[in-house]
Design a protein around this motif. Sequence first.
Motif, PDB file in Angstrom:
ATOM      1  N   ASN A 125     -12.401 -42.633  11.829  1.00 27.19           N
ATOM      2  CA  ASN A 125     -12.308 -43.855  12.626  1.00 27.19           C
ATOM      3  C   ASN A 125     -11.809 -43.471  14.015  1.00 27.19           C
ATOM      4  O   ASN A 125     -10.665 -43.024  14.134  1.00 27.19           O
ATOM      5  CB  ASN A 125     -11.314 -44.825  11.967  1.00 27.19           C
ATOM      6  CG  ASN A 125     -11.303 -46.193  12.615  1.00 27.19           C
ATOM      7  OD1 ASN A 125     -12.327 -46.693  13.043  1.00 27.19           O
ATOM      8  ND2 ASN A 125     -10.128 -46.814  12.687  1.00 27.19           N
ATOM      9  N   PRO A 126     -12.618 -43.532  15.079  1.00 24.32           N
ATOM     10  CA  PRO A 126     -13.933 -44.168  15.205  1.00 24.32           C
ATOM     11  C   PRO A 126     -15.008 -43.435  14.413  1.00 24.32           C
ATOM     12  O   PRO A 126     -14.812 -42.294  13.973  1.00 24.32           O
ATOM     13  CB  PRO A 126     -14.208 -44.110  16.706  1.00 24.32           C
ATOM     14  CG  PRO A 126     -13.382 -42.970  17.202  1.00 24.32           C
ATOM     15  CD  PRO A 126     -12.151 -42.954  16.361  1.00 24.32           C
ATOM     16  N   PHE A 127     -16.164 -44.106  14.295  1.00 25.06           N
ATOM     17  CA  PHE A 127     -17.180 -43.614  13.373  1.00 25.06           C
ATOM     18  C   PHE A 127     -18.558 -44.136  13.766  1.00 25.06           C
ATOM     19  O   PHE A 127     -18.706 -45.077  14.553  1.00 25.06           O
ATOM     20  CB  PHE A 127     -16.852 -44.086  11.950  1.00 25.06           C
ATOM     21  CG  PHE A 127     -16.827 -45.590  11.811  1.00 25.06           C
ATOM     22  CD1 PHE A 127     -17.922 -46.284  11.341  1.00 25.06           C
ATOM     23  CD2 PHE A 127     -15.700 -46.318  12.173  1.00 25.06           C
ATOM     24  CE1 PHE A 127     -17.910 -47.667  11.229  1.00 25.06           C
ATOM     25  CE2 PHE A 127     -15.667 -47.708  12.060  1.00 25.06           C
ATOM     26  CZ  PHE A 127     -16.773 -48.379  11.592  1.00 25.06           C
ATOM     27  N   TYR A 128     -19.566 -43.503  13.188  1.00 25.64           N
ATOM     28  CA  TYR A 128     -20.952 -43.941  13.308  1.00 25.64           C
ATOM     29  C   TYR A 128     -21.131 -45.107  12.340  1.00 25.64           C
ATOM     30  O   TYR A 128     -20.903 -44.977  11.141  1.00 25.64           O
ATOM     31  CB  TYR A 128     -21.865 -42.773  12.944  1.00 25.64           C
ATOM     32  CG  TYR A 128     -23.342 -42.998  13.112  1.00 25.64           C
ATOM     33  CD1 TYR A 128     -23.856 -43.743  14.162  1.00 25.64           C
ATOM     34  CD2 TYR A 128     -24.234 -42.422  12.216  1.00 25.64           C
ATOM     35  CE1 TYR A 128     -25.223 -43.918  14.310  1.00 25.64           C
ATOM     36  CE2 TYR A 128     -25.598 -42.585  12.354  1.00 25.64           C
ATOM     37  CZ  TYR A 128     -26.085 -43.334  13.407  1.00 25.64           C
ATOM     38  OH  TYR A 128     -27.442 -43.507  13.545  1.00 25.64           O
ATOM     39  N   LEU A 145     -10.038 -43.228   8.318  1.00 29.01           N
ATOM     40  CA  LEU A 145      -8.983 -42.302   8.709  1.00 29.01           C
ATOM     41  C   LEU A 145      -8.954 -42.218  10.229  1.00 29.01           C
ATOM     42  O   LEU A 145      -9.913 -41.725  10.845  1.00 29.01           O
ATOM     43  CB  LEU A 145      -9.233 -40.915   8.107  1.00 29.01           C
ATOM     44  CG  LEU A 145      -9.487 -40.851   6.590  1.00 29.01           C
ATOM     45  CD1 LEU A 145      -9.760 -39.413   6.159  1.00 29.01           C
ATOM     46  CD2 LEU A 145      -8.316 -41.436   5.821  1.00 29.01           C
ATOM     47  N   ASN A 146      -7.879 -42.710  10.829  1.00 30.66           N
ATOM     48  CA  ASN A 146      -7.798 -42.749  12.283  1.00 30.66           C
ATOM     49  C   ASN A 146      -7.817 -41.352  12.896  1.00 30.66           C
ATOM     50  O   ASN A 146      -7.182 -40.425  12.376  1.00 30.66           O
ATOM     51  CB  ASN A 146      -6.531 -43.476  12.732  1.00 30.66           C
ATOM     52  CG  ASN A 146      -6.643 -44.981  12.574  1.00 30.66           C
ATOM     53  OD1 ASN A 146      -7.696 -45.498  12.216  1.00 30.66           O
ATOM     54  ND2 ASN A 146      -5.562 -45.695  12.839  1.00 30.66           N
ATOM     55  N   CYS A 147      -8.550 -41.224  13.991  1.00 28.72           N
ATOM     56  CA  CYS A 147      -8.647 -39.967  14.739  1.00 28.72           C
ATOM     57  C   CYS A 147      -7.954 -40.166  16.083  1.00 28.72           C
ATOM     58  O   CYS A 147      -8.523 -40.788  16.995  1.00 28.72           O
ATOM     59  CB  CYS A 147     -10.101 -39.564  14.941  1.00 28.72           C
ATOM     60  SG  CYS A 147     -11.032 -39.344  13.410  1.00 28.72           S
ATOM     61  N   LEU A 354     -19.771 -47.712  26.749  1.00 27.86           N
ATOM     62  CA  LEU A 354     -19.505 -48.420  25.502  1.00 27.86           C
ATOM     63  C   LEU A 354     -18.004 -48.524  25.261  1.00 27.86           C
ATOM     64  O   LEU A 354     -17.292 -47.509  25.279  1.00 27.86           O
ATOM     65  CB  LEU A 354     -20.174 -47.693  24.333  1.00 27.86           C
ATOM     66  CG  LEU A 354     -20.163 -48.400  22.979  1.00 27.86           C
ATOM     67  CD1 LEU A 354     -20.858 -49.750  23.047  1.00 27.86           C
ATOM     68  CD2 LEU A 354     -20.833 -47.528  21.919  1.00 27.86           C
ATOM     69  N   ALA A 355     -17.532 -49.746  25.069  1.00 26.42           N
ATOM     70  CA  ALA A 355     -16.119 -49.957  24.768  1.00 26.42           C
ATOM     71  C   ALA A 355     -15.737 -49.234  23.481  1.00 26.42           C
ATOM     72  O   ALA A 355     -16.397 -49.387  22.447  1.00 26.42           O
ATOM     73  CB  ALA A 355     -15.831 -51.452  24.647  1.00 26.42           C
ATOM     74  N   GLY A 356     -14.671 -48.458  23.528  1.00 28.76           N
ATOM     75  CA  GLY A 356     -14.290 -47.643  22.385  1.00 28.76           C
ATOM     76  C   GLY A 356     -13.907 -48.442  21.151  1.00 28.76           C
ATOM     77  O   GLY A 356     -14.131 -47.997  20.024  1.00 28.76           O
ATOM     78  N   SER A 357     -13.347 -49.628  21.368  1.00 28.72           N
ATOM     79  CA  SER A 357     -12.942 -50.433  20.216  1.00 28.72           C
ATOM     80  C   SER A 357     -14.138 -50.916  19.418  1.00 28.72           C
ATOM     81  O   SER A 357     -13.989 -51.292  18.247  1.00 28.72           O
ATOM     82  CB  SER A 357     -12.104 -51.633  20.680  1.00 28.72           C
ATOM     83  OG  SER A 357     -12.823 -52.436  21.600  1.00 28.72           O
ATOM     84  N   ASN A 367      -6.093 -49.730  16.553  1.00 30.76           N
ATOM     85  CA  ASN A 367      -7.502 -49.388  16.728  1.00 30.76           C
ATOM     86  C   ASN A 367      -7.577 -48.119  17.572  1.00 30.76           C
ATOM     87  O   ASN A 367      -7.232 -48.144  18.760  1.00 30.76           O
ATOM     88  CB  ASN A 367      -8.258 -50.532  17.409  1.00 30.76           C
ATOM     89  CG  ASN A 367      -9.758 -50.280  17.489  1.00 30.76           C
ATOM     90  OD1 ASN A 367     -10.193 -49.178  17.802  1.00 30.76           O
ATOM     91  ND2 ASN A 367     -10.551 -51.294  17.210  1.00 30.76           N
ATOM     92  N   PRO A 368      -8.003 -46.990  16.998  1.00 27.72           N
ATOM     93  CA  PRO A 368      -8.002 -45.725  17.741  1.00 27.72           C
ATOM     94  C   PRO A 368      -8.995 -45.685  18.900  1.00 27.72           C
ATOM     95  O   PRO A 368      -8.952 -44.758  19.713  1.00 27.72           O
ATOM     96  CB  PRO A 368      -8.346 -44.683  16.680  1.00 27.72           C
ATOM     97  CG  PRO A 368      -9.089 -45.439  15.636  1.00 27.72           C
ATOM     98  CD  PRO A 368      -8.494 -46.812  15.614  1.00 27.72           C
ATOM     99  N   GLY A 369      -9.896 -46.675  18.968  1.00 27.30           N
ATOM    100  CA  GLY A 369     -10.821 -46.725  20.089  1.00 27.30           C
ATOM    101  C   GLY A 369     -10.349 -47.611  21.212  1.00 27.30           C
ATOM    102  O   GLY A 369     -10.994 -47.661  22.278  1.00 27.30           O
TER     103      GLY A 369
END
Length: 398
Positions: A125-128, A145-147, A354-357, A367-369
């Motif tokens: 997370n973030p992810f495809y 799993l947060n990155c 693209l907004a990371g969230s 939210n890791p994005g």
Amino acid sequence: MNPDLQKLQPYPFERLNALKSGVTPPAELAHIALSIGEPKHPAPEFARDTLSDNLDRLSGYPTTKGLPQLREAIAGWAERRFKLSGRLDPETQVLPCNGTREALFAITQAVIDRSADQPLVVSPNPFYQIYEGAAYLAGATPHFLNCQAENRFLPDFDAVPEQVWKNCQLLFICSPGNPTGAVIPLQQLKRLIELADEFDFVIAADECYSEIYFDEGQPPVGLLQACSELGRHDYRRCLAFHSLSKRSNLPGLRSGFVAGDANILKQFLLYRTYHGCAMPIYSQLASIAAWNDEAHVLANRDQYRAKFDAVLSRLDGILNVQRPDAGFYLWAETPVDDETFARELFAQQHITVLAGSYLSRSIDGSNPGANRVRMALVAELDECIEAAERICRFVGNL
């Protein structure tokens, strides 16, 4: 209708279009799209020629398993690229697919046992977003799993509770990562294989960005490579997914492969036979030519290196952003929230990021994005330089 369809969230680009709705950018500035990871470099001429020279093959049905020559070309490439000490059997351990996207979705449907108690699909997370949608439609629950930057944008696998591993049926890893570009080290891959053995889950390694990197002496390692170093030539519980989209600038060819555990692939072939996922013969022949050639891949990497050098030198001191381990994305921290940054950058400079969230989910309130944007350096060099200079002006006016 399948009730699990109601669990699917809007795709990131739907949310981005809604964010930009009603915004009128400056007409005098040409639009620069850094939002979509779609390669813009020309497709190899030999691949185009192979396609056009074999259009007569339209008259024949392709097989789901693909041409033996294609599977042999794929096996040979994987053996060379990942220094496999044992032979990758093209008959049982390789299966062509129509790009990694459909295969990543489909393998989830084939692998998950929906009758089990609380089946989990674990992913970064973030992810495809395919990982999440595939999990829901297979009757499983995604577990993220947060990155975070403090862990080099990699999941902290050591912090995963044992109960999560017990319920895990499928682990998605993405290395190099989308959007972070982080590469999972070889020792970590070996540890994940140990966990897969201990808790009986499948590892699906999305490695579609593996051929875009900066140091020719240190290409990103892969899951098959970790298996090989462990002497694990049956690749049990391990599957690696690759594509020609990024490597060879052939996203429209829809050509990739999955390789690894022969027992899983035997069942996956059965699934795909019913699903109707056969690659056209002319596409297979063009794919053979692409997997057998490295010169165009080297030239491709050179173009990306030039763009990263030019863009990062201009953004230095303007945004908190670093060169990734690999891939063609910048994962930049924003001085304002990511949605505001993305919307106002479009409104003022006619640049789409693209907004990371939109690429992440909030876990325990985090939210890791958040406060990050993804920038895809896929346009030509001059356009990327122009984008960087506009971003500098934009940030300077915040």
